[in-house]
Motif scaffolding. Structure first.
Motif, short mmCIF file in Angstrom:
data_model
loop_
_atom_site.label_atom_id
_atom_site.label_comp_id
_atom_site.label_asym_id
_atom_site.label_seq_id
_atom_site.Cartn_x
_atom_site.Cartn_y
_atom_site.Cartn_z
N LEU A 5 -39.46 -11.21 14.19
CA LEU A 5 -39.96 -11.26 12.74
C LEU A 5 -38.78 -12.23 11.78
O LEU A 5 -39.24 -12.98 11.10
CB LEU A 5 -40.44 -9.90 11.90
CG LEU A 5 -41.40 -10.25 10.97
CD1 LEU A 5 -42.38 -11.40 11.02
CD2 LEU A 5 -41.92 -9.02 10.59
N GLU B 145 -38.58 -17.43 3.35
CA GLU B 145 -40.10 -17.71 3.48
C GLU B 145 -40.57 -18.97 3.06
O GLU B 145 -41.47 -19.46 3.41
CB GLU B 145 -40.76 -16.43 2.52
CG GLU B 145 -42.18 -16.24 2.93
CD GLU B 145 -42.29 -15.61 4.00
OE1 GLU B 145 -42.71 -16.41 5.30
OE2 GLU B 145 -42.63 -14.52 4.43
N ASP C 2 -45.15 -15.45 14.80
CA ASP C 2 -44.91 -15.57 13.27
C ASP C 2 -43.26 -15.01 13.10
O ASP C 2 -42.76 -14.29 13.91
CB ASP C 2 -45.70 -14.13 12.74
CG ASP C 2 -45.68 -14.19 11.35
OD1 ASP C 2 -45.32 -15.30 10.83
OD2 ASP C 2 -45.95 -13.38 10.87
N SER C 3 -42.85 -15.70 12.14
CA SER C 3 -41.65 -15.30 11.65
C SER C 3 -41.55 -15.71 10.21
O SER C 3 -42.26 -16.46 9.86
CB SER C 3 -40.39 -15.93 12.50
OG SER C 3 -40.32 -17.24 12.41
N ILE C 4 -40.52 -14.98 9.53
CA ILE C 4 -40.43 -15.21 8.21
C ILE C 4 -39.90 -16.91 8.08
O ILE C 4 -39.06 -17.36 8.60
CB ILE C 4 -39.38 -14.32 7.50
CG1 ILE C 4 -39.54 -13.06 7.62
CG2 ILE C 4 -38.89 -14.83 6.05
CD1 ILE C 4 -40.54 -12.26 6.78
N GLY C 5 -40.79 -17.62 7.13
CA GLY C 5 -40.58 -18.91 6.72
C GLY C 5 -41.05 -19.82 7.97
O GLY C 5 -41.05 -21.21 7.57
N VAL D 266 -44.27 -20.68 8.46
CA VAL D 266 -45.43 -21.46 8.05
C VAL D 266 -44.83 -22.31 7.14
O VAL D 266 -45.29 -23.71 7.23
CB VAL D 266 -46.47 -20.43 7.40
CG1 VAL D 266 -47.33 -21.31 6.54
CG2 VAL D 266 -47.28 -19.25 8.35
N ARG E 268 -47.64 -10.25 2.37
CA ARG E 268 -47.37 -11.37 2.88
C ARG E 268 -48.78 -11.65 3.38
O ARG E 268 -49.34 -10.96 4.30
CB ARG E 268 -46.46 -10.98 3.87
CG ARG E 268 -46.06 -12.36 4.58
CD ARG E 268 -44.58 -12.13 5.50
NE ARG E 268 -44.24 -13.17 6.07
CZ ARG E 268 -44.46 -13.57 7.41
NH1 ARG E 268 -45.23 -12.75 7.86
NH2 ARG E 268 -43.79 -14.81 7.81
N PRO F 243 -50.37 -15.17 8.75
CA PRO F 243 -50.01 -16.74 9.21
C PRO F 243 -50.85 -17.27 10.08
O PRO F 243 -50.62 -18.63 10.11
CB PRO F 243 -48.76 -16.34 9.85
CG PRO F 243 -48.52 -14.97 10.53
CD PRO F 243 -49.49 -14.25 9.41
N ASP F 244 -51.83 -16.73 10.63
CA ASP F 244 -52.77 -17.26 11.34
C ASP F 244 -54.28 -17.67 10.86
O ASP F 244 -55.03 -18.47 11.40
CB ASP F 244 -53.35 -16.39 12.66
CG ASP F 244 -52.04 -15.99 13.61
OD1 ASP F 244 -51.12 -16.69 13.71
OD2 ASP F 244 -52.05 -14.78 13.87
N ALA G 62 -53.57 -20.68 5.79
CA ALA G 62 -52.07 -20.13 5.94
C ALA G 62 -51.13 -21.00 4.85
O ALA G 62 -50.39 -20.43 4.18
CB ALA G 62 -51.76 -19.97 7.18
N ALA G 63 -51.45 -22.05 5.06
CA ALA G 63 -50.38 -23.14 3.95
C ALA G 63 -50.53 -22.71 2.70
O ALA G 63 -49.37 -22.62 2.16
CB ALA G 63 -50.50 -24.64 4.45
N PHE H 277 -49.44 -19.25 1.79
CA PHE H 277 -48.05 -19.04 1.79
C PHE H 277 -47.44 -19.66 0.63
O PHE H 277 -46.38 -19.11 0.07
CB PHE H 277 -47.31 -19.34 3.13
CG PHE H 277 -47.23 -18.34 4.01
CD1 PHE H 277 -46.11 -17.44 4.20
CD2 PHE H 277 -48.33 -18.15 5.10
CE1 PHE H 277 -46.20 -16.28 5.00
CE2 PHE H 277 -48.06 -16.86 5.83
CZ PHE H 277 -47.13 -16.15 5.99
N TYR I 125 -47.93 -17.35 -2.16
CA TYR I 125 -46.92 -16.14 -1.83
C TYR I 125 -45.49 -16.40 -2.12
O TYR I 125 -45.03 -15.49 -3.04
CB TYR I 125 -47.17 -15.75 -0.48
CG TYR I 125 -46.30 -14.80 -0.21
CD1 TYR I 125 -46.58 -13.23 -0.41
CD2 TYR I 125 -45.22 -15.06 0.94
CE1 TYR I 125 -45.64 -12.31 0.11
CE2 TYR I 125 -44.41 -13.93 1.01
CZ TYR I 125 -44.53 -12.55 1.05
OH TYR I 125 -43.87 -11.39 1.36
N ALA I 126 -44.97 -17.64 -1.81
CA ALA I 126 -43.76 -17.70 -2.31
C ALA I 126 -43.43 -18.17 -3.62
O ALA I 126 -42.15 -18.08 -4.12
CB ALA I 126 -43.23 -19.12 -1.01
#
Lengths: 983, 101
Positions: free
Chosen positions: A668, A690, A872-875, A877, B27, B30-31, B35-36, B39, B42-43
């Motif tokens: 992750l 992220e 999935d991992s941080i950043g 997406v 968070r 992501p699936d 998602a785009a 996020f 979120y960011a």
């Protein structure tokens, strides 16, 4: 004759005489004196020049509200500007200088400003120095700067130490006058933890300045007895010379204790001052009240003072501010000054009371319904002119005038948490309003209770109430019998008669006319008034002047004073020296210094150190005969490439990751995958933010199925650990994984070069096989060395050579370094520092903080394919956003200098065909001279860099007027196939 | 400022590192098809309330707990402080329950 104005009595110790100088002239005073009282005792009235007009000024108050008598105290490195003479405790050998005058206090050349005062009115600076614009920097500002500012700095380092401290209490009592003493006694006798703080060096407040009785003894004696009792109690901390500066969030108070300001120099074990942070569950503010002026023509001559101050100097310090004294008052209180001075044998030539009728308190000429309309004297008061009730005028010859326009409760600290004072018609002043700082109670004169009896009672009541909120019961102190006179006042803010200047704010030279002019020019809001006229904006925060200014404005607008507004106060209550705020965090103690376990060894080798965050790292190790750092670094670099070198990498961040879900956790936090990493292997890991930008990189070594050791860069050790805990606790709390930083637990050394294995084999215990076959590139394991010392070995390479990093418990770091040097002698082992480390990694094309600078993505770094799409991992997406993956995006590539020059890092890159101006196509992030290649090389980011290998580009460094050419090449200058590191 | 740490009692704010809006706990998936956009919000997107605000503080000089602190931005009054871990687990348990029902 010395001390010609000294009276009998007072709280001074006549058994000792203290010598001091003012402007080079010698005088004498006694313990218990302030600089101001000692100067007045010696008939010195002229103490300073005003800020703007350089008018001669004398002391007007006897406390910290003083606007005029600011001096430079001490000499040499201890010289301090803008010290109020009224709070400077006299000590033997004290030396003070007047300020804001040239060439002398009696003759000041800039006194010429006074003649031009018609032009220097409110808003003068705004109106005059507007144009031409070009004049501002070259002409206006230097002139203003020369004329402005009061004291001067010594320009030498402060030789004293300043401390910070923390205190906790149930009840903080601020101010040790009658209310404060009554509150403190009530609380102290109940057993509560009490702190009583007062800015004065003698506790008792106005009880020391007045003639009155409490329970049949003098107020001062009663105070001394109360203080003696408080002093004897273990649950009470008495803090003299301690100013409570501010009331902050959550019942925290700041206080400054002047531990050694009353000595010429602090004893060696004493700080000069201590800044305390007091956590008070409850507080009682007993800050008293400040007397206010009545403005009239030329009310600023030295000798014109507050009536209460005149009385304080006489009663407490046994000083007559003048041999012939007059009083101008609008309330009963002013009469006390006349009464007390008469009792001390001073000639009171008259009390001028603006009220139509007023009772005399003693045998002195009384002019009721009269006003002072002007004064005479140049460097000091010689007389006052008054308009009698019958319309006639009269001139009274005198050298001191006590003015009382009434008293303002000292509400400063009640405003520090956005509290707004409210108007009280009875005393014609503001009293503390609602929304006080949490847990604060207000008692005594600060709450508008002006009689001594009311002050005592409110102190007792406040303490009982405060402790009750804590569930503590306190038995109220039986209220001592004391003066309970009414306070009768008819407001008078300024005398209408006369066209001359009537001073409101003495420190910033603001007159009644200035306030009227501001109103005329449209400044109606009090906040605008303050800024336009600078009323109340000096270091005294307008303690003696704000209300007067507000009253004039109210009259102009036809509104009441509370409708016109109030000005609130901000911390600090009185000015604080920067040294006290810095405390011990000065010079090399500004931040901690971290040294690695082999620091002492490196020092023995003559290493040059460099700061890396808080760490000191060996930068290079010069040898005899090397006259330039480059010679040393070239030698160290080549030694690694040709035999073996050792570098201290202890400072890299290390995080131990354990638990059933450790691999899933790493999946992750890292963009690339870790679940399939076998035990006994390391892997490079790229960490993203992220938002898809690269955050940090390092290696993760799998020591067991459920145990990894992760490394971070030196600079990011703290932030990356914080981030990992964020992910663990906030994003995946279900995971079975634990983290701990082990940066300080392990000393770690890189052993790099073709002979690295041969050297390590001499140390590693024989049961551990570290041959290439048994311990290949990216292998890792827990081993033992030197006959049983546990160690960790990682076959990772930052230099591109056959290399290992070996870690031992911190306490063995020094011994390991010495052993590596001893065993490596046969290979001519070479210690290398961060400089050679940098050259080696640039030659190999490894990214570091210069490349992971918060602007670059995995794609920019040439690692776009490392970002796994399978998990999935941080950043992950946001790293796939179009903007971070544009075809013309930046790409990390290498550069070779073509014209024999060094390539400056930070230079901008332009196509050879384009002029090197405007937006560039990229930049150089890291540059070095490669002794291996014999030329200057660099890493950098270039638009479409991967498609431009072989192209010649312009390297522009316009800051130094430099322009070079370089060839775009692969970032891997050395061994692109990786044969060396797998050898 | 004093932060009432749920495990360690009142602690000075100087022991903590501030991160920001506690919306960072949420968070996105992501699936998800969105998602785009999720996020991006979120960011980058934050509310800036005058009044109660939930925010993340890290007890860096202490036990390394991440806390969700509820603070009134107009008075600095601290109304609550919880372990972020507990907050997240409770939310997920509630969401699961909702999904089951």
């Amino acid at each position: 004759m010395t001390q010609q104005n000294r009276l009998s009595g007072g709280q001074i110790d006549r058994s000792r005489t203290l010598d001091f100088t003012f402007d080079g002239k010698s005088y004498q005073g006694h313990p218990g004196d302030t600089l101001a009282s000692a100067l007045l005792a010696n008939a010195v009235r002229l103490m300073g020049r005003s800020f703007k007009y350089h008018r001669p000024r004398g002391v007007i108050s006897a406390g910290s509200e003083e606007p005029n008598a600011l001096v430079e105290l001490r000499t040499g490195a201890r010289q301090e500007p803008n010290t109020r003479a009224t709070v400077a405790e006299l000590y033997d050998g004290l030396s003070a200088q007047s300020q804001n005058r040239w060439p002398s206090l009696a003759f000041d050349a800039l006194g010429v400003n006074d003649l031009f005062s018609n032009f220097l009115t409110a808003g003068f600076y705004y109106k005059t120095f507007m144009w031409p614009r070009a004049f501002w920097e070259k002409v206006y500002e230097p002139i203003i700067r020369h004329a402005a500012g009061l004291g001067s700095l010594s320009m030498q380092a402060d030789p004293d130490t300043y401390d910070k401290g923390f205190l906790h209490c149930d009840l903080l009592v601020i101010g040790a006058g009658p209310a404060g003493l009554a509150a403190a006694l009530t609380a102290a006798r109940s057993g509560a933890r009490v702190i009583l703080a007062d800015e004065d060096f003698t506790l008792g407040g106005r009880l020391n300045a007045e003639v009155e009785e409490i329970d049949g003894q003098s107020g001062a004696d009663w105070a001394a007895q109360a203080i003696a009792e408080l002093q004897s109690l273990a649950n009470v901390r008495l803090m003299r010379r301690t100013t409570v500066l501010g009331a902050f969030d959550h019942r925290v108070y700041g206080a400054l204790e002047r531990n050694a300001d009353h000595f010429a120099a602090p004893a060696s074990d004493l700080p000069r001052q201590t800044l305390w942070r007091i956590y008070a569950r409850q507080s009682v503010l007993c800050a008293g009240a400040t007397e206010r002026q009545i403005a009239f023509q030329n009310n600023d001559r030295p000798g014109v003072m507050m009536a209460g101050a005149l009385r304080a100097y006489a009663n407490r310090w046994a000083v007559a501010a003048g041999q012939r004294v007059a009083v101008f008052t609008n309330n009963d209180n002013g009469h006390r000054t006349a009464r007390d001075l008469v009792a001390l044998g001073v000639d009171v030539v008259g009390v001028v009371d603006s009220r139509p009728s007023a009772p005399a308190l003693g045998d002195y000429p009384l002019f009721t319904g009269a006003q002072v309309i002007n004064t005479t004297g140049k460097l000091g008061l010689t007389g006052v002119t008054l308009r009698r009730a019958d319309g006639g005028t009269e001139h009274l010859r005198c050298s001191a005038l006590g003015v009382s326009g009434g008293w303002n409760p000292d509400v400063s600290l009640t405003c520090h948490q956005r509290g707004r004072p409210v108007w009280d018609d009875h005393i014609a002043s503001f009293v503390p309003g609602g929304s006080l700082p949490q847990g604060m109670h207000v008692a005594g004169a600060a709450a508008g209770k002006f009689s001594t009896a009311a002050a005592l009672q409110s102190g007792i009541d406040s303490a009982v109430a405060a402790l009750a909120t804590l569930g503590l019961s306190a038995r109220p102190l039986p209220c001592p019998k004391a003066e309970d006179g009414a306070y009768d006042l008819v407001p008078l803010w300024y005398v209408a008669e006369g066209k001359g200047r009537k001073w409101l704010d003495l420190q910033n030279d603001v007159t009644v006319k200035d306030v009227k002019l501001a109103h005329q020019e449209g400044f109606r809001s009090v906040e605008h008034l303050k800024r336009y006229t600078t009323l109340g904006m000096a270091t005294d925060q307008g303690k003696t002047s704000n209300l007067g200014g507000l009253a004039v404005m109210a009259e102009m607008t036809g509104q009441s004073i509370p409708e016109t507004g109030t000005t609130i106060f901000r911390p600090p209550y009185t000015p604080v020296a920067m040294g006290a705020l810095a405390g011990r965090s000065a010079g090399t103690d500004f931040k901690p210094t971290r040294r690695t376990p082999s620091h002492a060894w490196a020092e023995e080798q003559g290493a040059v150190f460099v700061e890396a965050g808080l760490w000191l790292r060996a930068q290079y190790f010069p040898r005899t005969g090397e006259s330039h750092w480059r010679q040393t670094v070239d030698r160290e670099t080549l030694a690694v490439r040709s035999s073996v070198g050792v570098c201290d990498v202890t400072t890299l961040g290390k995080v131990d990751v354990q638990g059933k879900d450790a691999a899933a956790f790493l999946n992750l936090i890292y963009a690339n995958g870790f679940s399939k990493l076998p035990v006994g292997k390391c892997r490079y890991g790229l960490m993203l933010r992220e938002d898809g930008i690269a955050k940090d990189d390092g290696t993760a070594a799998r020591l067991a199925e459920d145990h990894f050791v992760v490394t971070t860069t030196t600079a990011n050790a703290g932030p990356v650990y914080r981030h990992m805990e964020f992910v663990r606790q906030c994003l995946c709390p279900e995971m079975d994984v634990q983290l701990i930083s082990t940066t300080d637990a392990w000393a770690q050394y890189a052993v790099a070069g073709p002979n690295a294995r041969k050297l390590l084999q001499k140390l590693v215990d024989p049961e551990h096989d570290i041959s290439n076959a048994a311990f290949p590139f990216m292998g890792c394991g827990e081993i033992s060395i030197c006959g049983g010392l546990r160690a960790r070995l990682f076959r990772i390479s930052f230099s591109g050579e056959l290399a290992y990093e070996i870690a031992v418990p911190t306490r063995y770091g020094d011994a390991l370094m010495r052993e590596l040097m001893a065993q490596g002698a046969e290979f001519d082992v070479t210690p290398y520092g961060t400089e050679a480390l940098g050259v080696l990694r640039i030659e190999k094309g490894h990214a570091t903080a210069n490349e992971l600078n918060g602007q670059t993505s995995a794609d920019h770094l040439g690692m776009g394919r490392m970002v796994s799409t399978k998990k999935d991992s941080i950043g992950a997406v946001l790293s796939r956003r179009d903007g971070l993956n544009a075809p013309d995006g930046l790409r990390l590539v290498g550069f070779e200098a073509l014209d024999g020059n060094d390539l400056p890092a930070g230079s901008h890159l332009y196509a050879k065909t384009a002029p090197p101006t405007g937006a560039s196509e990229g930049w150089l992030s890291s540059a070095a001279y490669s002794p291996h290649l014999g030329k200057s090389i660099a890493l950098g980011f270039l638009s479409r860099g991967q498609d431009r290998l072989g192209e010649t580009v312009t390297v522009a460094n316009p800051l130094q007027g430099q322009s070079f050419t370089a060839r775009v090449v692969s970032p891997h200058f050395i061994d692109p196939e990786g044969e060396r590191l797998r050898a | 400022m004093i932060i009432p740490h749920p495990l360690l009692g009142p602690r000075d704010a100087q022991e903590f590192t501030y991160l920001g809006d506690a919306s960072l706990l949420d968070r996105p998936d992501p699936d998800a098809a969105t998602a785009a956009e999720d996020f991006h919000a979120y960011a980058y997107l934050r509310d800036n309330p005058a009044g109660q605000h939930q925010e993340l503080w890290f007890h860096e000089q202490g036990d390394r707990s991440w806390l969700v602190v509820t603070r009134d931005t107009t008075t600095h009054e601290i109304l609550n402080a919880e372990l972020a871990r507990d907050v997240v687990l409770a939310r997920r348990a509630a969401a699961d329950k909702g999904a089951d029902a």
